[in-house]
Design a protein around this motif. Structure first.
Motif, PDB file in Angstrom:
ATOM      1  N   SER A 143      17.195  20.410  20.328  1.00  0.00           N
ATOM      2  CA  SER A 143      18.341  20.344  19.729  1.00  0.00           C
ATOM      3  C   SER A 143      18.153  19.664  18.578  1.00  0.00           C
ATOM      4  O   SER A 143      17.090  18.841  18.314  1.00  0.00           O
ATOM      5  CB  SER A 143      19.517  19.573  20.495  1.00  0.00           C
ATOM      6  N   PRO A 144      19.292  19.738  17.308  1.00  0.00           N
ATOM      7  CA  PRO A 144      19.084  19.118  16.327  1.00  0.00           C
ATOM      8  C   PRO A 144      19.114  17.584  16.551  1.00  0.00           C
ATOM      9  O   PRO A 144      18.551  16.812  15.696  1.00  0.00           O
ATOM     10  CB  PRO A 144      20.174  19.726  15.474  1.00  0.00           C
ATOM     11  N   ARG A 145      19.793  17.325  17.527  1.00  0.00           N
ATOM     12  CA  ARG A 145      20.079  15.725  17.587  1.00  0.00           C
ATOM     13  C   ARG A 145      18.788  15.192  18.226  1.00  0.00           C
ATOM     14  O   ARG A 145      18.116  14.131  17.688  1.00  0.00           O
ATOM     15  CB  ARG A 145      21.142  15.457  18.840  1.00  0.00           C
ATOM     16  N   ILE A 146      18.070  15.769  18.987  1.00  0.00           N
ATOM     17  CA  ILE A 146      16.440  15.265  19.483  1.00  0.00           C
ATOM     18  C   ILE A 146      15.529  15.464  18.209  1.00  0.00           C
ATOM     19  O   ILE A 146      14.749  14.228  18.111  1.00  0.00           O
ATOM     20  CB  ILE A 146      16.109  16.295  20.580  1.00  0.00           C
ATOM     21  N   LEU A 147      15.789  16.330  17.506  1.00  0.00           N
ATOM     22  CA  LEU A 147      14.699  16.494  16.189  1.00  0.00           C
ATOM     23  C   LEU A 147      15.071  15.419  15.143  1.00  0.00           C
ATOM     24  O   LEU A 147      14.254  14.868  14.751  1.00  0.00           O
ATOM     25  CB  LEU A 147      14.916  17.925  15.712  1.00  0.00           C
ATOM     26  N   GLU A 148      16.582  14.977  15.212  1.00  0.00           N
ATOM     27  CA  GLU A 148      16.842  13.827  14.312  1.00  0.00           C
ATOM     28  C   GLU A 148      16.097  12.409  14.953  1.00  0.00           C
ATOM     29  O   GLU A 148      15.738  11.429  13.954  1.00  0.00           O
ATOM     30  CB  GLU A 148      18.231  13.823  14.086  1.00  0.00           C
ATOM     31  N   LEU A 149      16.437  12.263  16.241  1.00  0.00           N
ATOM     32  CA  LEU A 149      15.837  10.937  16.837  1.00  0.00           C
ATOM     33  C   LEU A 149      14.358  11.084  16.891  1.00  0.00           C
ATOM     34  O   LEU A 149      13.657  10.021  16.869  1.00  0.00           O
ATOM     35  CB  LEU A 149      16.245  10.947  18.372  1.00  0.00           C
ATOM     36  N   ALA A 150      13.570  12.180  16.835  1.00  0.00           N
ATOM     37  CA  ALA A 150      12.134  12.287  16.827  1.00  0.00           C
ATOM     38  C   ALA A 150      11.692  11.959  15.369  1.00  0.00           C
ATOM     39  O   ALA A 150      10.343  11.722  15.098  1.00  0.00           O
ATOM     40  CB  ALA A 150      11.926  13.589  17.308  1.00  0.00           C
ATOM     41  N   ARG A 151      12.303  11.953  14.309  1.00  0.00           N
ATOM     42  CA  ARG A 151      12.100  11.901  12.891  1.00  0.00           C
ATOM     43  C   ARG A 151      11.673  10.384  12.891  1.00  0.00           C
ATOM     44  O   ARG A 151      12.563   9.374  13.085  1.00  0.00           O
ATOM     45  CB  ARG A 151      13.109  12.376  11.939  1.00  0.00           C
ATOM     46  N   PRO A 152      10.524  10.023  12.337  1.00  0.00           N
ATOM     47  CA  PRO A 152      10.043   8.665  12.178  1.00  0.00           C
ATOM     48  C   PRO A 152      10.924   7.906  10.986  1.00  0.00           C
ATOM     49  O   PRO A 152      11.511   8.631  10.245  1.00  0.00           O
ATOM     50  CB  PRO A 152       8.751   8.735  11.663  1.00  0.00           C
ATOM     51  N   LYS A 153      11.161   6.651  11.298  1.00  0.00           N
ATOM     52  CA  LYS A 153      11.947   6.053  10.267  1.00  0.00           C
ATOM     53  C   LYS A 153      11.292   5.772   8.994  1.00  0.00           C
ATOM     54  O   LYS A 153      10.193   5.645   8.623  1.00  0.00           O
ATOM     55  CB  LYS A 153      12.208   4.533  10.667  1.00  0.00           C
ATOM     56  N   VAL A 154      12.099   6.081   7.851  1.00  0.00           N
ATOM     57  CA  VAL A 154      11.413   6.176   6.400  1.00  0.00           C
ATOM     58  C   VAL A 154      11.828   4.824   5.724  1.00  0.00           C
ATOM     59  O   VAL A 154      12.794   4.151   6.455  1.00  0.00           O
ATOM     60  CB  VAL A 154      12.027   7.400   5.631  1.00  0.00           C
ATOM     61  N   LEU A 155      11.002   4.387   4.912  1.00  0.00           N
ATOM     62  CA  LEU A 155      11.259   3.370   3.949  1.00  0.00           C
ATOM     63  C   LEU A 155      12.496   3.335   3.389  1.00  0.00           C
ATOM     64  O   LEU A 155      13.193   4.429   2.976  1.00  0.00           O
ATOM     65  CB  LEU A 155       9.976   3.077   3.343  1.00  0.00           C
ATOM     66  N   HIS A 156      13.101   2.143   2.949  1.00  0.00           N
ATOM     67  CA  HIS A 156      14.299   1.874   2.222  1.00  0.00           C
ATOM     68  C   HIS A 156      14.005   2.636   0.707  1.00  0.00           C
ATOM     69  O   HIS A 156      12.733   2.607   0.262  1.00  0.00           O
ATOM     70  CB  HIS A 156      14.421   0.512   2.175  1.00  0.00           C
ATOM     71  N   ALA A 157      15.268   3.079   0.048  1.00  0.00           N
ATOM     72  CA  ALA A 157      14.887   3.548  -1.047  1.00  0.00           C
ATOM     73  C   ALA A 157      14.610   2.687  -2.087  1.00  0.00           C
ATOM     74  O   ALA A 157      13.839   2.948  -3.034  1.00  0.00           O
ATOM     75  CB  ALA A 157      16.210   4.148  -1.500  1.00  0.00           C
ATOM     76  N   GLU A 158      14.703   1.183  -2.032  1.00  0.00           N
ATOM     77  CA  GLU A 158      14.466   0.192  -2.863  1.00  0.00           C
ATOM     78  C   GLU A 158      13.112  -0.392  -2.601  1.00  0.00           C
ATOM     79  O   GLU A 158      12.981  -1.497  -2.877  1.00  0.00           O
ATOM     80  CB  GLU A 158      15.696  -0.601  -3.085  1.00  0.00           C
ATOM     81  N   PHE A 159      12.424   0.025  -1.610  1.00  0.00           N
ATOM     82  CA  PHE A 159      11.336  -0.531  -1.080  1.00  0.00           C
ATOM     83  C   PHE A 159      10.013  -0.326  -2.303  1.00  0.00           C
ATOM     84  O   PHE A 159       9.693   0.709  -3.069  1.00  0.00           O
ATOM     85  CB  PHE A 159      10.692   0.114   0.068  1.00  0.00           C
ATOM     86  N   LEU A 160       9.328  -1.522  -2.332  1.00  0.00           N
ATOM     87  CA  LEU A 160       8.419  -1.625  -3.314  1.00  0.00           C
ATOM     88  C   LEU A 160       7.082  -2.160  -2.787  1.00  0.00           C
ATOM     89  O   LEU A 160       7.246  -2.976  -2.137  1.00  0.00           O
ATOM     90  CB  LEU A 160       8.749  -2.614  -4.614  1.00  0.00           C
ATOM     91  N   LEU A 161       6.015  -1.709  -3.014  1.00  0.00           N
ATOM     92  CA  LEU A 161       4.945  -1.881  -2.492  1.00  0.00           C
ATOM     93  C   LEU A 161       4.477  -3.522  -3.251  1.00  0.00           C
ATOM     94  O   LEU A 161       5.101  -3.831  -4.099  1.00  0.00           O
ATOM     95  CB  LEU A 161       3.724  -0.980  -2.942  1.00  0.00           C
ATOM     96  N   ALA A 162       3.416  -3.805  -2.602  1.00  0.00           N
ATOM     97  CA  ALA A 162       2.819  -5.239  -3.069  1.00  0.00           C
ATOM     98  C   ALA A 162       2.243  -5.174  -4.238  1.00  0.00           C
ATOM     99  O   ALA A 162       1.452  -4.086  -4.628  1.00  0.00           O
ATOM    100  CB  ALA A 162       1.915  -5.939  -1.972  1.00  0.00           C
ATOM    101  N   ARG A 163       2.836  -5.832  -5.432  1.00  0.00           N
ATOM    102  CA  ARG A 163       2.373  -5.983  -6.471  1.00  0.00           C
ATOM    103  C   ARG A 163       1.159  -6.610  -6.868  1.00  0.00           C
ATOM    104  O   ARG A 163       0.815  -7.367  -6.325  1.00  0.00           O
ATOM    105  CB  ARG A 163       3.544  -6.405  -7.694  1.00  0.00           C
ATOM    106  N   GLU A 164       0.339  -5.933  -7.780  1.00  0.00           N
ATOM    107  CA  GLU A 164      -0.872  -6.683  -8.187  1.00  0.00           C
ATOM    108  C   GLU A 164      -0.714  -7.958  -9.226  1.00  0.00           C
ATOM    109  O   GLU A 164       0.517  -8.194  -9.476  1.00  0.00           O
ATOM    110  CB  GLU A 164      -1.740  -5.672  -8.869  1.00  0.00           C
ATOM    111  N   VAL A 165      -1.613  -8.906  -9.185  1.00  0.00           N
ATOM    112  CA  VAL A 165      -1.614  -9.818  -9.990  1.00  0.00           C
ATOM    113  C   VAL A 165      -1.305  -9.634 -11.307  1.00  0.00           C
ATOM    114  O   VAL A 165      -2.063  -8.609 -12.030  1.00  0.00           O
ATOM    115  CB  VAL A 165      -2.769 -10.555 -10.030  1.00  0.00           C
ATOM    116  N   PRO A 166      -0.144  -9.932 -11.967  1.00  0.00           N
ATOM    117  CA  PRO A 166       0.265  -9.481 -13.289  1.00  0.00           C
ATOM    118  C   PRO A 166      -0.809  -9.846 -14.267  1.00  0.00           C
ATOM    119  O   PRO A 166      -0.860  -8.922 -15.389  1.00  0.00           O
ATOM    120  CB  PRO A 166       1.604 -10.124 -13.802  1.00  0.00           C
ATOM    121  N   THR A 167      -1.310 -10.980 -14.225  1.00  0.00           N
ATOM    122  CA  THR A 167      -2.264 -11.476 -15.191  1.00  0.00           C
ATOM    123  C   THR A 167      -3.354 -11.873 -14.507  1.00  0.00           C
ATOM    124  O   THR A 167      -3.707 -13.057 -14.058  1.00  0.00           O
ATOM    125  CB  THR A 167      -1.597 -12.955 -16.168  1.00  0.00           C
ATOM    126  N   PRO A 168      -4.642 -11.191 -14.487  1.00  0.00           N
ATOM    127  CA  PRO A 168      -5.929 -11.818 -13.793  1.00  0.00           C
ATOM    128  C   PRO A 168      -6.616 -12.745 -14.498  1.00  0.00           C
ATOM    129  O   PRO A 168      -6.188 -12.807 -15.850  1.00  0.00           O
ATOM    130  CB  PRO A 168      -6.539 -10.442 -13.910  1.00  0.00           C
TER     131      PRO A 168
END
Length: 304
Positions: A143-168
């Motif tokens: 059912s659509p409900r089961i498909l919705e529950l089976a969908r993996p959790k997505v990342l937050h819209a404002e999620f940012l990956l780990a930034r690199e060192v700005p000044t090596p």
């Protein structure tokens, strides 16, 4: 007389125990320390053996115990290696017929897995961890409900990956050595733990302000950051503990019903009567009562 006798006995026992303790405290003498017959580094005995010991004949039991243990592995196959103590290894080479031989009936019987008891099989919910799936389950459409529950959790819209060192940092900077001037500037300032400032400057100012700082004009960003944080638009300040009373309230006359309700309930003191568990029971009529619009209005909390 008895007291003198007891004191003499106690004095004798204390002197005897003191002598015994001193005797036990002396180190034990080594028997072979000063023996002239002992010569270190040879295989001679510490004490010479008597003639009876040298000419003694061992009994049959001692001769049987003195025989070394027979090694049954020499007659079967050649050992692979020897232990450091000279004892032969218990691991032998595999003979060619062993690789091509068939196991006996006894080995086949011993290699069979252990069977489960009937009582254990009855307690298990199923016979095996892998059970057949019914055709209905294979052809089931989620059912659509089961498909919705089976969908993996997505990342937050404002999620940012780990930034690199700005000044090596360069290798030269990592290997650089601070000069004496930098080390002196890096030392923390030692301040005395007092409640007053040190009057190293004039009393009118704590520290002198340069002329350029006095004539500086703040930018729009500085003025924005210097602005104090404002209150919320819906903020209502706290009401004072005292507020003016209207003239109508001062000249109001209470009705007989209000006077009756304002009188406290009279109860006999607990010290003069037994505890009544039904003293605070609610009447059936009060349970079925319906609040009026005015009571609901008064019961509504004040929004601040």
């Amino acid at each position: 007389m008895a007291t003198a006798r007891q004191s003499g006995v106690s004095h004798y026992l204390s002197a005897h125990s003191r002598n015994r303790i001193q005797e036990l405290a002396e180190p034990k003498k080594v028997a072979c320390a000063n023996d002239p017959r002992l010569v270190w580094g040879n295989q001679e005995t510490i004490r010479t053996l008597s003639q009876a010991i040298v000419t003694a004949q061992p009994s049959p039991r001692i001769v049987a115990l003195a025989k070394p243990k027979k090694d049954f592995g020499k007659n079967q196959c050649r050992p692979l290696f020897m232990y450091s103590c000279g004892r032969e290894s218990t691991i032998w080479e595999r003979l060619p017929p062993v690789d091509f031989g068939l196991p006996s009936d006894r080995l086949l019987k011993l290699s069979e897995p252990k069977k489960y008891l009937a009582a254990y099989l009855q307690q298990r919910p199923r016979e095996s961890p892998e059970w057949p799936v019914s055709p209905a389950a294979l052809m089931y459409k989620a059912s659509p409900r089961i498909l919705e529950l089976a969908r993996p959790k997505v990342l937050h819209a404002e999620f940012l990956l780990a930034r690199e060192v700005p000044t090596p940092v360069t290798n030269a900077a990592t290997l650089a050595r601070a000069s004496s001037r930098l080390q002196r500037l890096a030392e923390p300032r030692v301040r005395k733990v007092t409640d007053c400032y040190e009057l190293s400057f004039p009393e009118s100012v704590i520290r002198p302000v340069s002329k350029s700082a006095q004539k500086a004009i703040a930018s729009a960003r500085t003025l924005e950051l210097a602005r104090a944080k404002g209150l919320h638009p819906d903020y209502v300040p706290l009401r004072g503990a005292e507020w003016p009373v209207t003239k109508a309230a001062k000249h109001a006359v209470a009705t007989p019903r209000l006077v009756e309700l304002a009188q406290p309930r009279k109860r006999s003191p607990m010290s003069l009567c037994h505890f009544n568990p039904d003293a605070f029971t609610v009447k059936e009529a009060a349970k079925k009562a319906t609040c009026s619009a005015r009571i609901q209005e008064l019961a509504r909390p004040i929004k601040r």
